[in-house]
Enzyme design. Structure first.
Site, PDB file in Angstrom:
ATOM      1  N   LYS A  39      44.427  18.569  64.170  1.00 20.43           N
ATOM      2  CA  LYS A  39      45.373  19.391  63.421  1.00 20.43           C
ATOM      3  C   LYS A  39      46.366  18.519  62.680  1.00 20.43           C
ATOM      4  O   LYS A  39      46.875  17.583  63.270  1.00 20.43           O
ATOM      5  CB  LYS A  39      46.098  20.293  64.433  1.00 20.43           C
ATOM      6  CG  LYS A  39      47.154  21.173  63.861  1.00 20.43           C
ATOM      7  CD  LYS A  39      47.846  21.892  64.983  1.00 20.43           C
ATOM      8  CE  LYS A  39      48.986  22.690  64.390  1.00 20.43           C
ATOM      9  NZ  LYS A  39      49.844  23.256  65.369  1.00 20.43           N
TER      10      LYS A  39
ATOM     11  N   LYS B  59      47.093  15.808  67.221  1.00 18.22           N
ATOM     12  CA  LYS B  59      47.989  16.642  66.420  1.00 18.22           C
ATOM     13  C   LYS B  59      49.014  15.738  65.741  1.00 18.22           C
ATOM     14  O   LYS B  59      49.729  14.983  66.403  1.00 18.22           O
ATOM     15  CB  LYS B  59      48.678  17.666  67.307  1.00 18.22           C
ATOM     16  CG  LYS B  59      49.711  18.490  66.546  1.00 18.22           C
ATOM     17  CD  LYS B  59      50.229  19.647  67.363  1.00 18.22           C
ATOM     18  CE  LYS B  59      51.314  20.392  66.610  1.00 18.22           C
ATOM     19  NZ  LYS B  59      51.781  21.570  67.334  1.00 18.22           N
TER      20      LYS B  59
HETATM   21  C1  PBG Z   1      53.957  24.247  67.965  1.00 18.56           C
HETATM   22  C2  PBG Z   1      52.880  24.610  67.032  1.00 18.56           C
HETATM   23  C3  PBG Z   1      52.945  24.369  65.663  1.00 18.56           C
HETATM   24  C4  PBG Z   1      51.781  24.903  65.114  1.00 18.56           C
HETATM   25  C5  PBG Z   1      51.025  25.440  66.161  1.00 18.56           C
HETATM   26  N1  PBG Z   1      51.717  25.238  67.358  1.00 18.56           N
HETATM   27  C6  PBG Z   1      54.033  23.797  64.833  1.00 18.56           C
HETATM   28  C7  PBG Z   1      54.627  22.512  65.192  1.00 18.56           C
HETATM   29  O1  PBG Z   1      54.053  21.684  65.900  1.00 18.56           O
HETATM   30  O2  PBG Z   1      55.748  22.295  64.742  1.00 18.56           O
HETATM   31  C8  PBG Z   1      51.474  24.874  63.657  1.00 18.56           C
HETATM   32  C9  PBG Z   1      50.450  25.814  63.164  1.00 18.56           C
HETATM   33  C10 PBG Z   1      50.452  26.014  61.700  1.00 18.56           C
HETATM   34  O3  PBG Z   1      51.161  25.327  60.928  1.00 18.56           O
HETATM   35  O4  PBG Z   1      49.693  26.888  61.272  1.00 18.56           O
HETATM   36  N2  PBG Z   1      53.682  23.871  69.205  1.00 18.56           N
END
Ligand code: PBG
Length: 334
Positions: free
Chosen positions: A258, A203
């Site tokens: 992601k 991520k």
């Molecule tokens: C946070 C989380 C995020 C997303 C999913 N879980 C945002 C972040 O890490 O700040 C993002 C999902 C999206 O942008 O659709 N744990």
């Protein structure tokens, strides 16, 4: 590969593209509704129910209306959802303890949805950001640094509460070190050996999450701060393989890459290197871009969405989390 290179005019690749039947026959990748996971936002009260300005078509649903909404989704063939909570600011705290309240919004949503839709796969997000007053995914020290090990303890408690409520899959999205191992151990100790772990293994610290942060209300809390001390540097690719290897060794059943479209190369490398299911998250900013361009009349939404989802599959993703899931399901069935 063909032994000897055949050249024009012996080889005319356009022959295989000439008619629909042959294009259908030689197509290498397919996209199915069952490949899609629909992310949903849940809020405590009907009064708190609102559309999300930066994500046209996506709404924060109260539990009753979410249930109604998902009845339609299930009829369309959606087989799994990922649940994200919008937490009342009064319940947010420095340490995000509401995350492991067994009577909190997420466990109640899980229990209700499991009862209404026993066959619908329920995925819950394991991370503290919807619950912290500062919007970070973990517990911070005085200097603002996110402390790894005490955060991981909180995440394990959060995952347990979700599993106990009936989540099929817990999905740590926080990027702390060692959290998959601790969550797996906590689940095993409490008899949840069939609860799957989908780890957000690779991520990235991405600018494409901002509409999501609006949706769950962590954007304002986060302010100008970022998540670069735990989420990955977008410049790195080898490091993604190390992250995935660790999470698999700690007990992840599936791994996620992601964001999605700017990271198809990572999906491909992960899929080629490891024999585990790989999911991709077509994140909020990617969704917002398509919606905005389609709204302006610059692109055709349906064709662009279906092409993008197919591209995830071609890159090697087994499944895709996407806010386009309902529309795509509709387009694929009609
Ligand atoms: C946070 C989380 C995020 C997303 C999913 N879980 C945002 C972040 O890490 O700040 C993002 C999902 C999206 O942008 O659709 N744990």
């Amino acid at each position: 590969m063909t032994g000897k290179l055949q050249v024009f005019p012996q080889t005319r690749l356009r022959r295989l593209r000439r008619a629909p039947f042959i294009r259908d026959l030689v197509r290498e990748t397919s996209l199915d509704i069952k490949d899609l996971i629909y992310p949903v936002f849940v809020v405590e009260t009907p009064a708190g129910e609102t559309d999300i300005a930066s994500m046209p078509g996506i709404r924060r649903w109260s539990l009753d209306n979410l249930t109604r909404h998902l009845t339609g989704a299930v009829e369309l063939g959606i087989s799994a959802v990922a649940i994200f909570p919008v937490i009342d600011p009064a319940l947010k705290s420095v340490d995000g303890r509401e995350a492991f309240n067994s009577k909190g919004l997420v466990p109640r949503a899980v229990a209700r949805l499991k009862k209404e839709f026993p066959d619908l796969g329920l995925i819950t997000d394991v991370a503290l950001d919807p619950y912290t007053s500062h919007g970070q995914d973990g517990i911070v020290d005085d200097s603002g640094y996110i402390l790894n090990d005490i955060t991981v303890d909180a995440l394990a408690r959060q995952a347990l509460v979700q599993a106990e409520a009936g989540a099929d899959i817990v999905a740590p999205s926080d990027m702390m070190d060692g959290r998959v191992g601790l969550i797996r151990r906590a689940l095993e100790e409490r008899g949840h050996s069939n609860t799957m772990i989908l780890s957000y293994a690779a991520k990235y610290a991405s600018a494409f999450y901002s509409p999501f942060r609006d949706a769950v209300g962590s954007a304002a809390a986060l302010g100008k701060a970022d998540k670069k001390t735990y989420q990955m540097d977008p410049a790195n690719s080898d490091e993604a393989l190390r992250e995935v290897a660790l999470d698999i060794s700690e007990g992840a059943d599936m791994v996620m890459v992601k964001p999605g479209l700017p990271y198809l190369d990572i999906i491909r490398r992960v899929k080629e290197t490891f024999d585990v299911p790989v999911l991709a998250y077509n994140v909020s900013g990617e969704y917002a871009m398509v919606k905005a361009a389609a709204h302006a009349g610059f692109i055709d939404e349906k064709s662009c969405v279906l092409e993008s989802l197919l591209a995830f599959r071609r890159a090697g993703a087994d499944g895709i989390l996407t806010y386009h899931a309902l529309d795509a399901a509709r387009w694929m069935t009609t």
